[in-house]
Design a protein around this motif. Sequence first.
Motif, mmCIF file in Angstrom:
data_model
loop_
_atom_site.group_PDB
_atom_site.id
_atom_site.type_symbol
_atom_site.label_atom_id
_atom_site.label_comp_id
_atom_site.label_asym_id
_atom_site.label_seq_id
_atom_site.Cartn_x
_atom_site.Cartn_y
_atom_site.Cartn_z
ATOM 1 N N THR A 142 31.912 34.357 41.109
ATOM 2 C CA THR A 142 32.273 33.984 39.737
ATOM 3 C C THR A 142 32.736 35.210 38.962
ATOM 4 O OG1 THR A 142 30.640 32.205 39.807
ATOM 5 C CG2 THR A 142 31.453 32.853 37.639
ATOM 6 N N HIS A 190 36.114 36.219 40.255
ATOM 7 C CA HIS A 190 37.151 35.303 39.771
ATOM 8 C C HIS A 190 37.548 35.656 38.341
ATOM 9 C CE1 HIS A 190 39.502 31.647 39.513
ATOM 10 N NE2 HIS A 190 38.907 31.368 38.375
ATOM 11 N N ARG A 191 36.579 35.963 37.507
ATOM 12 C CA ARG A 191 36.872 36.362 36.126
ATOM 13 C C ARG A 191 37.603 37.689 36.096
ATOM 14 N NH1 ARG A 191 31.096 34.838 33.247
ATOM 15 N NH2 ARG A 191 31.207 32.626 33.720
#
Length: 88
Positions: free
Chosen positions: A72, A75-76
């Motif tokens: 996560t 991905h950011r």
Amino acid sequence: MDIQLINIGFGNIVSANRVVAIVSPESAPIKRIITDAKDRGQLIDATYGRRTRAVIITDSSHVILSAIQPETVAHRFVIGKDGHVSNS
């Protein structure tokens, strides 16, 4: 040089330009890195008491603990606000 900020959970933000690695905390070497950073006073716990799921290592040897998954955070890191993949 453009500063890119990444949300690592609970409103905590780090500078993407300073991140060297985003790793899972399960292995013994990473646990040693966390312990060493704590001993040096360079550990930042941004988990708010939750389980550590990602360990972020910076170019200044600071170690940041996050309660969100490494995937996560990554991905950011890659996807910018406009939804396009960043080349930096």
